[in-house]
Motif scaffolding. Structure first.
Motif, PDB file in Angstrom:
ATOM      1  N   LYS A 145       0.818  -1.211   0.000  1.00  0.00           N
ATOM      2  CA  LYS A 145       0.000   0.000   0.000  1.00  0.00           C
ATOM      3  C   LYS A 145       0.854   1.264   0.000  1.00  0.00           C
ATOM      4  O   LYS A 145       0.513   2.265  -0.642  1.00  0.00           O
ATOM      5  CB  LYS A 145      -0.948  -0.002   1.201  1.00  0.00           C
ATOM      6  CG  LYS A 145      -1.961  -1.133   1.184  1.00  0.00           C
ATOM      7  CD  LYS A 145      -2.821  -1.136   2.435  1.00  0.00           C
ATOM      8  CE  LYS A 145      -3.722  -2.359   2.470  1.00  0.00           C
ATOM      9  NZ  LYS A 145      -4.542  -2.417   3.708  1.00  0.00           N
ATOM     10  N   ASP A 146       1.964   1.237   0.726  1.00  0.00           N
ATOM     11  CA  ASP A 146       2.816   2.422   0.806  1.00  0.00           C
ATOM     12  C   ASP A 146       3.434   2.771  -0.551  1.00  0.00           C
ATOM     13  O   ASP A 146       3.687   3.938  -0.847  1.00  0.00           O
ATOM     14  CB  ASP A 146       3.928   2.202   1.833  1.00  0.00           C
ATOM     15  CG  ASP A 146       3.402   2.164   3.261  1.00  0.00           C
ATOM     16  OD1 ASP A 146       2.326   2.748   3.506  1.00  0.00           O
ATOM     17  OD2 ASP A 146       4.054   1.542   4.126  1.00  0.00           O
ATOM     18  N   GLN A 147       3.655   1.764  -1.380  1.00  0.00           N
ATOM     19  CA  GLN A 147       4.258   1.996  -2.687  1.00  0.00           C
ATOM     20  C   GLN A 147       3.259   2.500  -3.722  1.00  0.00           C
ATOM     21  O   GLN A 147       3.635   2.810  -4.851  1.00  0.00           O
ATOM     22  CB  GLN A 147       4.930   0.718  -3.182  1.00  0.00           C
ATOM     23  CG  GLN A 147       6.126   0.307  -2.340  1.00  0.00           C
ATOM     24  CD  GLN A 147       6.775  -0.975  -2.820  1.00  0.00           C
ATOM     25  OE1 GLN A 147       6.248  -1.673  -3.685  1.00  0.00           O
ATOM     26  NE2 GLN A 147       7.934  -1.298  -2.253  1.00  0.00           N
TER      27      GLN A 147
ATOM     28  N   THR B 262      -6.906   2.280   0.852  1.00  0.00           N
ATOM     29  CA  THR B 262      -5.860   3.264   0.586  1.00  0.00           C
ATOM     30  C   THR B 262      -6.467   4.668   0.630  1.00  0.00           C
ATOM     31  O   THR B 262      -7.684   4.842   0.739  1.00  0.00           O
ATOM     32  CB  THR B 262      -5.228   3.057  -0.809  1.00  0.00           C
ATOM     33  OG1 THR B 262      -6.128   3.550  -1.822  1.00  0.00           O
ATOM     34  CG2 THR B 262      -4.938   1.583  -1.070  1.00  0.00           C
TER      35      THR B 262
ATOM     36  N   LYS C 148       1.417   5.222  -3.177  1.00  0.00           N
ATOM     37  CA  LYS C 148       1.256   6.657  -2.969  1.00  0.00           C
ATOM     38  C   LYS C 148       1.784   7.449  -4.159  1.00  0.00           C
ATOM     39  O   LYS C 148       2.899   7.236  -4.624  1.00  0.00           O
ATOM     40  CB  LYS C 148       1.975   7.079  -1.689  1.00  0.00           C
ATOM     41  CG  LYS C 148       1.348   6.514  -0.420  1.00  0.00           C
ATOM     42  CD  LYS C 148       2.081   6.968   0.836  1.00  0.00           C
ATOM     43  CE  LYS C 148       1.402   6.411   2.080  1.00  0.00           C
ATOM     44  NZ  LYS C 148       2.122   6.808   3.322  1.00  0.00           N
TER      45      LYS C 148
END
Length: 320
Positions: free
Chosen positions: A82-84, A108, A86
């Motif tokens: 999920k962080d990638q 997200t 953004k």
């Protein structure tokens, strides 16, 4: 995330917008209906899906079925961090009623571009209206998407490719919209050759896909109880190889918390989904791998992904 501008799906030309419609200088006009831009004719080969997903608009949503089935399938299939995500431009092709749209928007904080060729976009908008500020929803064909080539960092397409006229052309259409080093994730019905076609779905579809959709749904609804009885009986007697000859979907992948009425509704919906589409073309994994390689992609994964509640055949590919 860079802002994605719509373009003419036929020519790639920039569009003019007057608040009510998009148009080109050459005269192509695309209207907005119910807050959804329409880049295709409302009547096309996906009419059965439009009928289906507006009839069963909430059935598969995790928020409605009180399950995590769609959520587990999405994250298992994509294997995304999920962080990638953004700041990435992300496209969903073939959204249906929005079961995976919901998963993405609730999991997200990113925006999502999403399209479907059918009127199922109406159901998606209803189901995900609370997150409409991050949902860019359009009605368009996979072959004529209103985006410039090499626009998206990530693309996902679930439950769609086998239902298009040309599986390979659909794959190449997805790859075209992907940026260099961008990733596309798809799943599809796998083919085991001749044995796959020895199934009630493929034996009866030449007839059932031509039956008016309301009549087909009526027939399925009237016979679902006996079909469910036979399905459960064959499982109990451990002769489940005979299940393929019952005119019903395989219900073993349903959420396990469904009550009797909910299970019946899922069975009606999924059986209609199996017998009504214009196209249903399962593929061998190695052939789909070749299609993506033909489009200039490197395959990072190709095979069956198991998740709590089911399994799906997935390809993850990166455009080189």
């Amino acid at each position: 995330m860079n802002s994605v501008k719509y373009v003419c799906p036929y020519t790639g030309d920039d569009l003019l917008f007057d608040g009510k419609k998009y148009s080109t200088k050459s005269g192509n006009v695309f209207f907005i209906k119910n807050n959804i831009p329409r880049f295709c004719s409302p009547d096309n080969y996906t009419n059965s899906f439009g009928f289906q997903w507006n009839k069963f608009d909430r059935t598969q949503l995790d928020s409605f079925s009180n399950s995590e089935l769609s959520n587990r399938r999405f994250w298992a299939a994509t294997n995304w961090d999920k962080d990638q995500l953004k700041g990435k431009n992300i496209l969903e092709v073939g959204c249906g009623a929005g079961r995976f749209t919901e998963v993405f928007l609730k999991s997200t904080e990113e925006s999502l571009y999403s399209l479907d060729y059918s009127s199922a976009v109406e159901a998606n908008m209803r189901n995900n209206y609370s997150n409409r500020s991050r949902l860019n929803l359009v009605q368009a064909s996979i072959y004529e998407m209103p985006f410039k080539d090499e626009t998206f960092d990530k693309i996902f397409c679930f439950g769609v490719l086998q239902h298009t006229p040309s599986f390979e052309k659909s794959v190449l259409s997805l790859v075209k919209k992907l940026k260099k080093d961008g990733e596309v994730v798809v799943d599809f019905y796998p083919s085991k050759g001749f044995i796959t076609r020895i199934h009630s779905k493929y034996l009866l579809r030449p007839i059932t896909k031509r039956i008016p959709k309301k009549i087909l749904l009526f027939l399925i609804s009237k016979t679902i109880n006996i079909s469910l009885f036979l399905f459960d009986l064959f499982l109990f007697l451990k002769i489940d190889f005979l299940i393929r000859f019952i005119p019903i979907t395989d219900i073993r992948g349903f959420p396990n918390n469904l009550n009797k009425l909910e299970r019946k509704r899922w069975a009606i919906m999924d059986t209609f989904d199996a017998f009504s589409p214009e196209f249903d073309n399962p593929q061998k994994l190695e052939n789909v791998v070749k299609m993506f390689k033909k489009g200039g992609c490197e395959i990072t994964f190709g095979g069956v992904v198991n998740y709590n509640g089911g399994a799906t055949t997935v390809i993850r590919a990166v455009k080189k």
